[in-house]
Design an enzyme around this catalytic site. Structure first.
Site, PDB file in Angstrom:
ATOM      1  N   PHE A 182      40.418   7.560  -2.776  1.00 45.27           N
ATOM      2  CA  PHE A 182      41.859   7.624  -2.604  1.00 45.27           C
ATOM      3  C   PHE A 182      42.475   6.258  -2.904  1.00 45.27           C
ATOM      4  O   PHE A 182      41.942   5.237  -2.493  1.00 45.27           O
ATOM      5  CB  PHE A 182      42.183   8.038  -1.162  1.00 45.27           C
TER       6      PHE A 182
ATOM      7  N   ASP B 233      45.442  14.886  -9.624  1.00 45.46           N
ATOM      8  CA  ASP B 233      44.232  15.031  -8.822  1.00 45.46           C
ATOM      9  C   ASP B 233      43.666  16.434  -9.054  1.00 45.46           C
ATOM     10  O   ASP B 233      43.003  16.669 -10.050  1.00 45.46           O
ATOM     11  CB  ASP B 233      44.631  14.784  -7.363  1.00 45.46           C
TER      12      ASP B 233
ATOM     13  N   ASP C  78      51.208   6.392  -2.181  1.00 40.73           N
ATOM     14  CA  ASP C  78      51.229   6.158  -0.737  1.00 40.73           C
ATOM     15  C   ASP C  78      50.031   6.731  -0.015  1.00 40.73           C
ATOM     16  O   ASP C  78      49.306   7.579  -0.539  1.00 40.73           O
ATOM     17  CB  ASP C  78      52.472   6.823  -0.140  1.00 40.73           C
TER      18      ASP C  78
ATOM     19  N   ASP D 230      52.395  10.013 -11.259  1.00 39.62           N
ATOM     20  CA  ASP D 230      51.625   8.874 -10.749  1.00 39.62           C
ATOM     21  C   ASP D 230      50.133   9.145 -10.886  1.00 39.62           C
ATOM     22  O   ASP D 230      49.399   8.375 -11.468  1.00 39.62           O
ATOM     23  CB  ASP D 230      52.009   8.586  -9.286  1.00 39.62           C
TER      24      ASP D 230
ATOM     25  N   GLY E 251      55.996   9.304  -6.071  1.00 40.68           N
ATOM     26  CA  GLY E 251      54.972   8.363  -6.505  1.00 40.68           C
ATOM     27  C   GLY E 251      55.170   7.729  -7.881  1.00 40.68           C
ATOM     28  O   GLY E 251      54.636   6.676  -8.168  1.00 40.68           O
TER      29      GLY E 251
HETATM   30  P1  IMP Z   1      47.415  17.405  -7.246  1.00 42.64           P
HETATM   31  O1  IMP Z   1      48.313  18.578  -7.118  1.00 42.64           O
HETATM   32  O2  IMP Z   1      46.163  17.585  -6.422  1.00 42.64           O
HETATM   33  O3  IMP Z   1      47.093  17.008  -8.643  1.00 42.64           O
HETATM   34  O4  IMP Z   1      48.159  16.232  -6.478  1.00 42.64           O
HETATM   35  C1  IMP Z   1      48.865  15.278  -7.098  1.00 42.64           C
HETATM   36  C2  IMP Z   1      49.672  14.507  -6.092  1.00 42.64           C
HETATM   37  O5  IMP Z   1      48.911  14.200  -4.913  1.00 42.64           O
HETATM   38  C3  IMP Z   1      50.061  13.182  -6.677  1.00 42.64           C
HETATM   39  O6  IMP Z   1      51.293  13.280  -7.367  1.00 42.64           O
HETATM   40  C4  IMP Z   1      50.131  12.287  -5.447  1.00 42.64           C
HETATM   41  O7  IMP Z   1      51.406  12.391  -4.856  1.00 42.64           O
HETATM   42  C5  IMP Z   1      49.107  12.862  -4.515  1.00 42.64           C
HETATM   43  N1  IMP Z   1      47.823  12.130  -4.627  1.00 42.64           N
HETATM   44  C6  IMP Z   1      46.661  12.594  -5.131  1.00 42.64           C
HETATM   45  N2  IMP Z   1      45.695  11.669  -5.086  1.00 42.64           N
HETATM   46  C7  IMP Z   1      46.258  10.567  -4.531  1.00 42.64           C
HETATM   47  C8  IMP Z   1      45.762   9.232  -4.214  1.00 42.64           C
HETATM   48  O8  IMP Z   1      44.602   8.860  -4.453  1.00 42.64           O
HETATM   49  N3  IMP Z   1      46.672   8.410  -3.652  1.00 42.64           N
HETATM   50  C9  IMP Z   1      47.956   8.757  -3.376  1.00 42.64           C
HETATM   51  N4  IMP Z   1      48.457   9.968  -3.658  1.00 42.64           N
HETATM   52  C10 IMP Z   1      47.616  10.869  -4.223  1.00 42.64           C
HETATM   53 MG    MG Z   2      53.227  13.041  -6.747  1.00 44.26          MG
END
Ligand code: IMP
Ligand code: MG
Length: 244
Positions: free
Chosen positions: A216, A167, A223, A164, A110
């Protein structure tokens, strides 16, 4: 007195799941606070149903995991707005890391648009490396697996992790732990988007482009099931849950 619903060993984190209405959650929150006061070494977080479904969807399961996207329903950040945010971060990084030759580390896939635009606006020498990870669900402890590790030796180097979007922060917290073992001189995080509302793992972020809400987002590298990465802007996809 209180038994959390899940334990995530990779994060050493207990999760308490709630399906209650927002106004009833106060009581649960108080309970969690009391638990934290009694046992400060225990990490525990409260998740509501939507957050839980979104988390499951990341691993392709649950109701949202079956959904599909049909175009973009709203543009959140235009190409110009992104340009401006990226330039601002680049200026700060150029001055903060002057004389330090930082290592920019991206986690596939991303970050691709962000890092490409960012590095071209930075006016100090730097190195670039990449990592790749895979999300897994089910095989007992490991939920995130590193499928491509860094090639550069980061011992004693100033490392800047380029993301990117952050979350839940679960992916990042695992990566940071992995990288700290390599003894970098410093390790900081730079993310284009930050979605604080869904944070599970506590992470300090040095550079942020935009704070986003619960929806999202796709485009500019991000993506939805591998689609929409090549959009030059960031938008909200039209997602529907297919019930068949
Ligand atoms: P985390 O481990 O929950 O912080 O996830 C982070 C990863 O989830 C990011 O690097 C993205 O690849 C994916 N991700 C989380 N939210 C989104 C979104 O709204 N759109 C697209 N990808 C997302
Ligand atoms: Mg990612």
């Amino acid at each position: 007195m209180f038994s959390p619903d899940f334990y995530l060993p990779a994060l050493d984190l207990y999760v308490e799941l709630t399906t209650m209405k927002q106004k009833l959650i106060t009581h649960k929150n108080r309970k969690i606070r009391q638990l934290q006061e009694l046992y400060p070494d225990i990490n525990i977080t409260l998740m509501n149903k939507t957050n839980y479904d979104t988390l499951l969807a990341k691993y392709g399961v649950g109701p949202l995991g079956q959904a599909s996207a049909h175009g973009i329903k709203k543009v959140l950040y235009s190409q110009e707005q992104i340009d401006e945010a990226v330039s601002e971060i680049a200026t700060r990084i150029s001055s903060d890391y002057d004389g330090k030759r930082p290592v920019f580390l991206g986690v596939q896939r991303g970050f691709i648009c962000f890092i490409a635009d960012l590095i071209r606006r930075i006016n100090i020498p730097l190195d670039i490396d990449f990592m790749a990870i895979s999300h897994y669900l089910g095989d007992d402890t490991n939920t995130v697996k590193i499928t491509k590790d860094i090639d550069l030796d980061i011992k004693g180097r100033h490392v800047l992790l380029i993301e990117d979007i952050i979350d839940t922060g679960m992916t990042l917290s695992l990566i940071l732990r992995h990288l700290k073992k390599r003894s970098p001189a410093s390790l900081e995080v730079c993310t284009l988007l930050d979605r604080k509302t869904r944070r599970i793992a506590d992470i300090a972020i040095r550079y942020t482009g935009f704070s986003v809400e619960d929806e999202f987002v796709v485009g500019y590298g991000l993506d939805y099931k591998e689609e929409y990465r090549n959009l030059p802007f960031i938008g909200i996809p039209n997602i529907s849950v297919d019930c068949d």
